[in-house]
Each structure stands twice: as C-alpha cells, then as structure tokens.
Design an enzyme around this catalytic site. Structure first.
Site, PDB file in Angstrom:
ATOM      1  N   ALA A   1     134.220  11.586   6.977  1.00  0.00           N
ATOM      2  CA  ALA A   1     134.655  12.718   7.793  1.00  0.00           C
ATOM      3  C   ALA A   1     135.242  12.220   9.103  1.00  0.00           C
ATOM      4  O   ALA A   1     134.661  11.356   9.748  1.00  0.00           O
ATOM      5  CB  ALA A   1     133.466  13.632   8.074  1.00  0.00           C
TER       6      ALA A   1
ATOM      7  N   GLU B   1     134.955  10.621  -4.678  1.00  0.00           N
ATOM      8  CA  GLU B   1     135.574  11.857  -5.138  1.00  0.00           C
ATOM      9  C   GLU B   1     136.314  12.471  -3.962  1.00  0.00           C
ATOM     10  O   GLU B   1     135.837  12.408  -2.825  1.00  0.00           O
ATOM     11  CB  GLU B   1     134.510  12.838  -5.639  1.00  0.00           C
ATOM     12  CG  GLU B   1     133.856  12.369  -6.924  1.00  0.00           C
ATOM     13  CD  GLU B   1     132.385  12.728  -6.992  1.00  0.00           C
ATOM     14  OE1 GLU B   1     131.825  13.183  -5.990  1.00  0.00           O
ATOM     15  OE2 GLU B   1     131.802  12.515  -8.060  1.00  0.00           O
TER      16      GLU B   1
ATOM     17  N   TYR C   1     143.343   6.812   0.722  1.00  0.00           N
ATOM     18  CA  TYR C   1     142.712   6.057  -0.356  1.00  0.00           C
ATOM     19  C   TYR C   1     143.733   5.244  -1.151  1.00  0.00           C
ATOM     20  O   TYR C   1     143.449   4.117  -1.555  1.00  0.00           O
ATOM     21  CB  TYR C   1     141.905   6.986  -1.260  1.00  0.00           C
ATOM     22  CG  TYR C   1     140.781   7.680  -0.527  1.00  0.00           C
ATOM     23  CD1 TYR C   1     139.935   6.974   0.332  1.00  0.00           C
ATOM     24  CD2 TYR C   1     140.565   9.049  -0.660  1.00  0.00           C
ATOM     25  CE1 TYR C   1     138.908   7.601   1.019  1.00  0.00           C
ATOM     26  CE2 TYR C   1     139.537   9.687   0.018  1.00  0.00           C
ATOM     27  CZ  TYR C   1     138.714   8.960   0.856  1.00  0.00           C
ATOM     28  OH  TYR C   1     137.706   9.585   1.534  1.00  0.00           O
TER      29      TYR C   1
END
Length: 142
Positions: free
Chosen positions: A66, A99, A111
């Site tokens: 986060a 995920e 990512y």
C-alpha cells in the site's frame, strides 16, 4: 524504511485505509495477525507506504502493498517491493507470488517492471466482484 512489528498495527492499518477502498482496508487486528504468522515480515515508511509478505517452503507471497495517495508516483512502491523481495530471499524463498486487481493498471505496471508474470486469475476475488490476477517472479539470480 523500517521493519514492521505487531505493535505497529494501528499505524499500519491507518496507512492501509488511506490506500485502499473501505471494504478492502485491513484493521489493526488483521495487521497484527498477519505480522504474527510464521514467516511473515513487513517494511514500512511511516505515513507513506507499507508491504507485508510471508515466506515458507521456498516460496514467498506479498500479502499487501500500500502506498498513500500523497506518496504515489515517486518510486516508493518499487522500493517497498524490492525490500519485500530481499526479505524473501533472506528467508530462503526462490520465487514470489502476489494477487492484484485486474483493473489496477498502476500496480500492474509496477509488477511488470519488477519482472512479475501472470500465472492465473481468480474470478470475482475482491469484495466488489473484480477479478484478481495471480503474478509470479523468480527470486533466483539470472
């Protein structure tokens, strides 16, 4: 950046609530429980970002990453991801999984830049019915 500890749970939860919709934000109890799991570890920058992960049996998983809206687009997400990968390697992991919401373009770009590839899809995984993509990256030097 510093290691996240169970006693940091209230601050971690407040930070998580800044970065995620209310239905997906984790409270202090969830943060504490995650950090108390065997193999769990975390890194955070107070009021800016956090990553929680765990490693077991040669694999690691990002539990959450986060970044507060005010701290985005400055490389903090990549730094937190790098710290999680280093922590996983130190704990014996050879690969990492995570995920991510299928529509989260910023996270998908982060990512992909870090070398993660898609290996699966979880239909209607999130509370809002959105699919999650399962991503994987080798942690072995290449």
């Amino acid at each position: 950046m510093r290691a996240a500890r169970p006693e940091d749970a209230p601050a971690l939860a407040a930070l998580h609530a800044l970065a995620f919709p209310p239905a997906e934000a984790w409270g202090p109890d969830a943060m504490r429980l995650m950090l108390e799991m065997p193999g769990a570890f975390g890194v955070w920058c107070q009021a800016e970002g956090l990553v929680l992960a765990r490693a077991a049996a040669g694999e690691a998983e990002i539990l959450t990453l986060a970044v507060a809206p005010a701290a985005r687009r400055r490389g903090l997400g990549a730094a937190l991801l790098g710290a999680a990968m280093q922590g996983a390697v130190l704990r014996g992991a050879a690969e990492m999984f995570l995920e991510v919401a299928a529509a989260n373009e910023a996270a998908l770009a982060l990512y992909a830049a870090a070398g993660f590839d898609g290996v699966g899809r979880r239909r209607r995984y999130y509370a809002n019915g959105e699919d999650a993509l399962v991503l994987r990256r080798s942690l072995s030097p290449s």
